[in-house]
Design a protein around this motif. Structure first.
Motif, short mmCIF file in Angstrom:
data_model
loop_
_atom_site.label_atom_id
_atom_site.label_comp_id
_atom_site.label_asym_id
_atom_site.label_seq_id
_atom_site.Cartn_x
_atom_site.Cartn_y
_atom_site.Cartn_z
N PRO A 12 -21.75 53.49 20.18
CA PRO A 12 -21.87 54.00 18.96
C PRO A 12 -20.89 54.70 18.32
CG PRO A 12 -23.11 55.20 20.64
CD PRO A 12 -22.54 54.12 21.20
N SER A 13 -19.75 55.03 19.04
CA SER A 13 -18.37 55.79 18.69
C SER A 13 -17.41 54.82 18.26
CB SER A 13 -17.85 56.67 19.77
OG SER A 13 -17.55 55.88 20.81
N VAL A 14 -17.43 53.38 18.52
CA VAL A 14 -16.64 52.32 18.06
C VAL A 14 -16.58 52.14 16.71
CG1 VAL A 14 -15.72 50.10 18.56
CG2 VAL A 14 -16.47 51.45 20.61
N TYR A 15 -15.66 52.14 15.85
CA TYR A 15 -15.47 51.95 14.31
C TYR A 15 -16.33 52.74 13.61
CZ TYR A 15 -13.78 47.42 16.28
OH TYR A 15 -13.14 46.55 16.72
N ALA A 16 -16.60 53.98 14.27
CA ALA A 16 -17.38 55.02 13.49
C ALA A 16 -16.48 55.82 12.30
CB ALA A 16 -18.13 56.16 14.54
N SER A 24 -13.71 21.39 3.42
CA SER A 24 -13.77 22.88 3.92
C SER A 24 -14.88 23.52 3.82
CB SER A 24 -12.74 23.70 2.84
OG SER A 24 -13.03 23.68 1.45
N VAL A 25 -14.99 24.70 4.14
CA VAL A 25 -16.17 25.61 4.32
C VAL A 25 -15.58 26.87 3.93
CG1 VAL A 25 -18.44 26.28 5.27
CG2 VAL A 25 -17.09 24.18 5.99
N THR A 26 -16.56 27.49 2.74
CA THR A 26 -16.33 28.74 2.26
C THR A 26 -17.28 29.88 2.63
OG1 THR A 26 -14.64 27.74 0.46
CG2 THR A 26 -15.63 30.09 0.08
N TYR A 27 -16.93 30.88 2.93
CA TYR A 27 -17.86 31.70 3.43
C TYR A 27 -17.67 33.11 2.25
CZ TYR A 27 -17.78 29.11 7.43
OH TYR A 27 -17.81 27.83 8.49
N ASP A 28 -18.63 33.75 1.74
CA ASP A 28 -18.78 34.78 0.89
C ASP A 28 -19.74 35.69 1.57
OD1 ASP A 28 -18.55 36.71 -0.90
OD2 ASP A 28 -18.68 35.06 -2.40
N ILE A 29 -19.26 36.99 2.29
CA ILE A 29 -20.14 37.74 2.89
C ILE A 29 -20.00 39.33 2.36
CG2 ILE A 29 -20.61 38.64 5.33
CD1 ILE A 29 -19.35 36.33 6.53
N LYS A 30 -21.14 39.87 2.23
CA LYS A 30 -21.31 41.26 1.65
C LYS A 30 -22.36 42.09 2.59
CE LYS A 30 -22.32 43.92 -2.56
NZ LYS A 30 -21.16 44.71 -2.14
N PHE A 31 -21.67 43.13 3.05
CA PHE A 31 -22.26 44.20 3.86
C PHE A 31 -23.01 45.19 2.99
CE2 PHE A 31 -19.02 41.89 6.12
CZ PHE A 31 -19.36 41.66 7.25
N GLU A 32 -24.42 45.21 2.83
CA GLU A 32 -24.88 46.08 1.85
C GLU A 32 -25.74 47.02 2.87
OE1 GLU A 32 -27.34 44.09 -0.64
OE2 GLU A 32 -25.68 43.37 -1.98
N ALA A 33 -25.69 48.36 2.51
CA ALA A 33 -26.56 49.36 3.21
C ALA A 33 -27.97 49.42 2.97
CB ALA A 33 -26.21 50.96 2.56
N SER A 34 -28.75 49.56 3.97
CA SER A 34 -30.24 49.30 4.00
C SER A 34 -30.82 50.63 4.06
CB SER A 34 -30.53 48.29 4.96
OG SER A 34 -30.31 48.72 6.20
N GLY A 35 -31.92 51.11 3.94
CA GLY A 35 -32.78 52.42 4.12
C GLY A 35 -32.75 52.92 5.47
N ASN A 36 -32.55 52.03 6.63
CA ASN A 36 -32.65 52.72 7.83
C ASN A 36 -31.30 52.99 8.39
OD1 ASN A 36 -31.44 50.34 8.10
ND2 ASN A 36 -32.93 49.63 9.68
N GLY A 37 -30.35 53.20 7.73
CA GLY A 37 -28.95 53.61 8.23
C GLY A 37 -28.25 52.33 8.39
N GLY A 38 -28.86 51.15 8.49
CA GLY A 38 -28.09 49.91 8.91
C GLY A 38 -27.80 49.36 7.67
N ARG A 65 -19.24 50.22 9.67
CA ARG A 65 -18.73 49.91 11.39
C ARG A 65 -18.95 48.39 11.27
NH1 ARG A 65 -22.52 51.93 15.46
NH2 ARG A 65 -20.51 51.26 16.95
N LEU A 66 -19.95 47.64 10.76
CA LEU A 66 -20.02 46.19 10.96
C LEU A 66 -18.87 45.49 10.27
CD1 LEU A 66 -21.83 44.21 12.63
CD2 LEU A 66 -23.14 44.04 10.47
N PHE A 67 -18.42 45.91 9.11
CA PHE A 67 -17.50 45.26 8.45
C PHE A 67 -16.14 45.61 9.42
CE2 PHE A 67 -13.99 45.40 5.12
CZ PHE A 67 -14.31 44.28 4.62
N LYS A 68 -15.93 46.75 9.59
CA LYS A 68 -14.59 46.99 10.43
C LYS A 68 -14.50 46.14 11.56
CE LYS A 68 -13.95 51.79 9.18
NZ LYS A 68 -14.08 53.30 9.76
N ALA A 69 -15.51 45.91 12.44
CA ALA A 69 -15.68 44.93 13.41
C ALA A 69 -15.47 43.52 13.07
CB ALA A 69 -16.89 45.16 14.32
#
Length: 159
Positions: A155-159, A97-111, A18-22
């Motif tokens: 909670p339904s947005v990008y679900a 320039s400024v370069t950003y490298d971002i990874k969204f990793e699952a955590s134990g709480n569903g977040g 969801r966070l990645f989609k947003a």
């Protein structure tokens, strides 16, 4: 030209997809909606995917007129994005320039945990100050928190 690298992790109870989609896939729509100082985001080159160049325009009267980003990676399977700030007021005469490298990793709480690496590519012998990085990090966290709050309230947005 020098390079100064910083890393930063932030945890949230929002699911990584969801966070990645947003923040990545639908950023052109959600960022202007949630950040009143952002007028719009337009694709200048490409189809919006890797290799594209996008311009974030800010409302008149603010300290920043625009930021131009080049997208290097948008990987919706591994939830990774990489892009560079290549033009805009914040680069001034000290940053190439400024370069950003971002990874969204699952955590134990569903977040998830958002792990980011930021590389500042400086001009000449300029040495980036910690305060300059902290100001950019503060702006990024304001955006992150606005999107996080929106997703938690809807909670339904990008679900």
């Amino acid at each position: 030209m020098g390079v100064k690298t910083y890393t930063h992790d932030v945890s949230t109870t929002v699911a990584p997809t969801r966070l990645f989609k947003a923040l990545v896939v639908d950023a052109d729509n959600i960022i202007p909606k949630l950040m009143p100082h952002v007028k719009n985001i337009e694709t200048l080159e490409g189809d919006g995917g890797a290799g594209s160049i996008k311009k974030m325009n800010f409302v008149e009267g603010g300290p920043i007129k625009y930021l131009k980003h080049k997208l290097h990676v948008i990987d919706d399977k591994n939830l990774v994005t990489k892009y560079s700030l290549i033009e805009g007021d914040v680069l001034g005469d000290k940053l190439e320039s400024v370069t950003y490298d971002i990874k969204f990793e699952a955590s134990g709480n569903g977040g998830c945990v958002c792990k980011s690496t930021t590389e500042y590519h400086t001009k000449g012998n300029y040495v980036l100050k910690e305060e300059e990085h902290n100001e950019g990090k503060k702006q990024g966290m304001e955006l992150f928190k606005a999107v996080e709050e929106y997703l938690l309230a809807n909670p339904s947005v990008y679900a």
